[in-house]
Structure formats: C-alpha cells, structure tokens
Write an enzyme that holds these catalytic residues in place. Sequence first.
Site, PDB file in Angstrom:
ATOM      1  N   SER A  72       5.578  -6.865 -10.136  1.00 53.35           N
ATOM      2  CA  SER A  72       6.283  -6.126 -11.184  1.00 53.35           C
ATOM      3  C   SER A  72       7.703  -5.756 -10.745  1.00 53.35           C
ATOM      4  O   SER A  72       7.929  -5.359  -9.604  1.00 53.35           O
ATOM      5  CB  SER A  72       5.503  -4.856 -11.503  1.00 53.35           C
ATOM      6  OG  SER A  72       6.222  -4.088 -12.435  1.00 53.35           O
ATOM      7  N   GLY A 106      15.265   2.909 -10.423  1.00 47.58           N
ATOM      8  CA  GLY A 106      14.967   4.125 -11.186  1.00 47.58           C
ATOM      9  C   GLY A 106      14.100   3.854 -12.404  1.00 47.58           C
ATOM     10  O   GLY A 106      14.202   4.558 -13.409  1.00 47.58           O
ATOM     11  N   ASN A 112       2.541  -3.670 -16.305  1.00 50.72           N
ATOM     12  CA  ASN A 112       2.692  -2.587 -15.338  1.00 50.72           C
ATOM     13  C   ASN A 112       3.235  -1.385 -16.094  1.00 50.72           C
ATOM     14  O   ASN A 112       4.099  -1.529 -16.959  1.00 50.72           O
ATOM     15  CB  ASN A 112       3.651  -3.028 -14.227  1.00 50.72           C
ATOM     16  CG  ASN A 112       3.871  -1.959 -13.176  1.00 50.72           C
ATOM     17  OD1 ASN A 112       4.485  -0.928 -13.448  1.00 50.72           O
ATOM     18  ND2 ASN A 112       3.393  -2.192 -11.971  1.00 50.72           N
ATOM     19  N   CYS A 170       5.302   7.057  -8.526  1.00 50.89           N
ATOM     20  CA  CYS A 170       6.380   7.789  -9.190  1.00 50.89           C
ATOM     21  C   CYS A 170       6.024   9.277  -9.252  1.00 50.89           C
ATOM     22  O   CYS A 170       4.870   9.662  -9.078  1.00 50.89           O
ATOM     23  CB  CYS A 170       6.671   7.200 -10.558  1.00 50.89           C
ATOM     24  SG  CYS A 170       5.228   6.804 -11.481  1.00 50.89           S
ATOM     25  N   ASN A 221       3.303  -1.422  -2.635  1.00 52.00           N
ATOM     26  CA  ASN A 221       4.562  -1.141  -3.309  1.00 52.00           C
ATOM     27  C   ASN A 221       5.635  -1.054  -2.215  1.00 52.00           C
ATOM     28  O   ASN A 221       5.332  -1.205  -1.035  1.00 52.00           O
ATOM     29  CB  ASN A 221       4.427   0.177  -4.093  1.00 52.00           C
ATOM     30  CG  ASN A 221       5.367   0.218  -5.286  1.00 52.00           C
ATOM     31  OD1 ASN A 221       6.483  -0.304  -5.224  1.00 52.00           O
ATOM     32  ND2 ASN A 221       4.931   0.822  -6.373  1.00 52.00           N
ATOM     33  N   GLY A 253       4.127  -7.984  -0.567  1.00 49.25           N
ATOM     34  CA  GLY A 253       4.999  -7.321   0.392  1.00 49.25           C
ATOM     35  C   GLY A 253       5.589  -8.384   1.302  1.00 49.25           C
ATOM     36  O   GLY A 253       4.999  -8.744   2.310  1.00 49.25           O
ATOM     37  N   GLY A 305       7.439 -11.174  -4.883  1.00 48.88           N
ATOM     38  CA  GLY A 305       8.346 -10.192  -5.478  1.00 48.88           C
ATOM     39  C   GLY A 305       9.790 -10.543  -5.198  1.00 48.88           C
ATOM     40  O   GLY A 305      10.395 -11.385  -5.862  1.00 48.88           O
TER      41      GLY A 305
END
Lengths: 260, 302
Positions: B20, B71, B98, B129, B191, B242, B264
């Site tokens: 994502s 952000g 997502n 988050c 993440n 990752g 990613g």
Amino acid sequence: MSRYFRAEIKENRPVDKSYNILGLKPLKPSREPEPGQFYMIGIGGEYDPLLKRPFSVFRKNSDGFQILYRIKGRGTLLMRDMKEGVVIDVLGPLGNSYPLPDKGQIPLIVAGGIGIASVFSLAEKLSGESYMFYGARNRDELLMLNELKGLAEELFISTDDGSSGRKGTIADVLNDFLTHPSPVTQAKACGYSIYACGPKPMLEAVSRIAIDKGLNGYVSLEENMACGVGACLGCVVKTREGYKRVCKEGPVFPIEEIVW
Amino acid sequence: MNLSVNIGKLKLKNPVMTASGTFGYGEEYSEFVDLNRLGAVVVKGLSLTPREGNPPPRIIETPAGMLNAIGLQNIGIEVFIKDKLPFLRQFHTPVIANFFGDTVEEYSEAAKRLSDIEDIHGLEMNISCPNKHAGWIIFGTDPKVTFEVVSAVRRATHLPLIVKLSPNVTDIALMAKVAEDAGADAVSMINTITGMSIDIKTRRPRLANMTGGLSGPTIKPIAVRMVYEAYRAVKIPIIGMGGIMKAEDAIEFMLAGATAVAAGTANFVNPTVTIDIIHGIESFMKENSIVDVKELIGALRC
C-alpha cells in the site's frame, strides 16, 4: 512504446567544471520528449543510491536525447563517472510540458542557474521568437551562451557577482524589461507569456512580477521525487487547489496556481 | 507448477502483491505492469474523508533506503469508489483496500463502507497511525488498543481482514498474536520503521515532518526477522514485506514464514519489479524442483 527502457550512454562530457551533458540512446523505440518534460535516470549501484534521479530533457538529438546536469550531490557525482557505452535504466518522458504561447504573444523565457536545462529546448522550439533572461551566480556558470544567442530574439544576462551581464537577479532584469519596454517590443507585443525555471526564490520573484503586471505564464518546479509516475505522492507542491504532484500535474504549473 | 496461495478465503493466483502507498490506485503502474498478472493489488491507504497530507519535503533518500512522511494523503473512500475502482474492476486480480482512521469508530465505519462495495476483495487495516482519543499514540503499538480496534473492524466486515503491523514495537510476535485473537484473517508486515535524518549544514530535519517511515532494502533483515518471529506465534497467514527488491528476497520472506509477499519501495526503482519477482519465483521453483510455492512457507532449516 514503453516509457521504461534501457539506454546507452553516447556521451557524458563536461560543459563546465561542475556541469555535464549526458547523451542517451534508447535501445528500443521510445517516445519523443516535449520541452519541459523530464526523465528518471538510473545511476546504477545495486541499492545505493536507490532511487532514480529526475532530470529535465535538455535537447533531442539524432541518437535520442540529452540531459544537462549540475554535479552537486552524491548522485550526480556518480553520474559524472558513468562511461560511454554503459547501458542504464531510464523512465520517461514524464510529466507535462510547456504550453506554447497564444498567437501574437511574445514568449519571455527566464532561466536561473541549471534551470536553463529545462527551458533550452523550449527556446529551440520557439526558434527566434523568444526573449530570453538568463541569470547565474557568475560568468563561469552561464552555459551554452553561444547557442542561446542564436535561439532568442534577444538575450539578457545577469550574474550575482556582476562578472557577466548585469549584476543582480534575473527577476530584476525581467522587471525592468516589462516596466520600460523598448518601442520595438511594444509595437510587436500582443501580450507576453512567461516561462521560468530556476531556484525557488527566483521563481517566486518572477511570479510576483507576472501577477503584478497581469501577465500569464508558467513555472517549472522540482521536488524530491521517488517514483516519477504519480504513485508515491512524495513530490507535491502547494497550489490553490491543494497539493499537486510535480511529476504528474507538473512539473510545469500556471504561475497563478502556486502558493509560495 | 502451482503458485497460488490463500489469504483467509481469498485465493491469490501467485503470492506477489503490491505494498500500500507504493502503487497508487493501480492505474499509475498499469502502463508498465499487466495488473492481471499480480497476486493482488493493495491500494493507497484510504480514510472516510480526503486527507491533504504533510508539507514537502516528504521524501528523502538514505543509504539503500528512503524516508517518507507523506502524511496519509488520499482522495477518501467515496472518491476512490467512484473514480478509481472502476479501472481496477476490469482486471481479474483481487483488490485489497488499505484503510485507516483517527478513532476506533472511524475504522469501523470505513470498514463497513468498503465492505458494501462489490469488487473490493479484502481489507488491509493500517494501525500505524495515531489515535485521536488516546493522546495520538499509535494504535498498533499498544496491544490493548490494537485488540480493541481490530475487534471492532472484525465486527464491521465480512471481507478477509489483513492487519498491517507496525514494526515500532518491542515484541512483534505479541502484536501478531493480538491481531489474530481479535479476529484478523492475516497480518502483513512490516510497515515502515520510524526514522529521522538531519541536514548538518542547516541543522534542520530533512523531512518537513521531522520523522518519517524508513523503507527499502536497508530494512529487509529487520523485516525477515520479524516475519520469522511472528510465524512461530500465529496460525494465520503472514504477508511479508520490507525491502523486497527481487525474487530472492521474496523467497527469503517465504522461508521465514510468509505466505505471500509485497513489493513496495522497489516499484519506485523498477516499475516492473512485481512481474520480475513472479518470474524469478517460477525460475527458482523450476531449478529446485518445487511444484507448489506453498512448500516454501516457513521452510527455514534451523
């Protein structure tokens, strides 16, 4: 025609002590770049540096195209050492391009420093019609002057230290030109259209002049960039309609759109 | 040769997905990648209402990696459904949405809304988050809060639910177990890792947001270790990510325990990387006489 291709380095030669021209020949048919568009250039090293680097298209040629770059950071230092014959990964042409002036409008091209790389091909395309304003830190950093003289109706120069042309900023030169137009340009002009590329303070000053005088025009912007295709949202700039991506909605933006 | 894997009741034709936030809404990469070839497309994180995101600079490069502080900029769920999903519908590839929220209620509401939509095949919840109702502490770093928010989302959706774990914790196995206990069908990990970089000339942070998420090959050993630890703690499938740059990396994750993998940051470097990884996995299987890719999952020899 894929915008992701391999290209052979045909030349990588200095034009000054800290500027090089990189000539690339795509190994398969690729799209023709328009003035203002850019390429993401892979500078090798397996993972470090990791990301490709964005560069404006400087010129098209018979092999393919050229990039004019300033040797400044780690990536461009490595680029300087790339040898002829080496094959690299390239993504592009990307982003939008400079819209051409309306009929009768006189194009005023404003370049600061390495910003010349982006507007040079526009000057070529508008052969002889444009008035060019080109500022740099000093005489040594004014590039391609002989070629530019042939490309523009008139060429105005400024340097920060006064070593060539007028001492001061190129935005001041532009402002004087617009405040005291020569009778020749006044007779010809059916309005002006500004095209500017250079450091942010210069672009902001040029934008203020344009807005002040009610002229329309465009600035080409840069930001740190990862993907170049609009996915990562890394390269945004603030506009009146919120953040926009330099790589996708730009790099060329109408002057009135940018929030400085 | 069988490349298919299952994530809960979701069947993937191969284990390679997009991470994502690195693949836009699919469209951005469709000129480079035939989306039909992918195991799944995971879209940029969505919230109930659009988010503007952080001021620039948002990204900087670091050795063998990058820091980002986008952000969570996004167009919002409604615009996604109206403008972006129709494009993704033409492909025979599962779409995983997502999403995130500022509160438990927002998470539930977002999950409910996305679950009503045909052609969204799975949900991935981003718990990295901040929680508005708990002093903006990250949801995914407190086991109690993680349990609460995942349970709430579980009640709100019938779709396969993937929980994307934050690596910014001491015990990743515990967090994976908490997600499983709260009803997750799978966990995805990792993440980005919170990082920071300072320009010593100006003495300013190089990201406008001060800190950002570190990604790229530089984080791969940490991610592989975390997948390995989580694999021993949970029964649900793990989606490993990752720093995956090539097939060998993907296989490493699978050996550590991942059922599927996601590329990613690699998409930014090589827009066709997902397809290259699928090809590479196939070649590896051929060379090593592996008939089913599932043979690789957790096949680490100790």
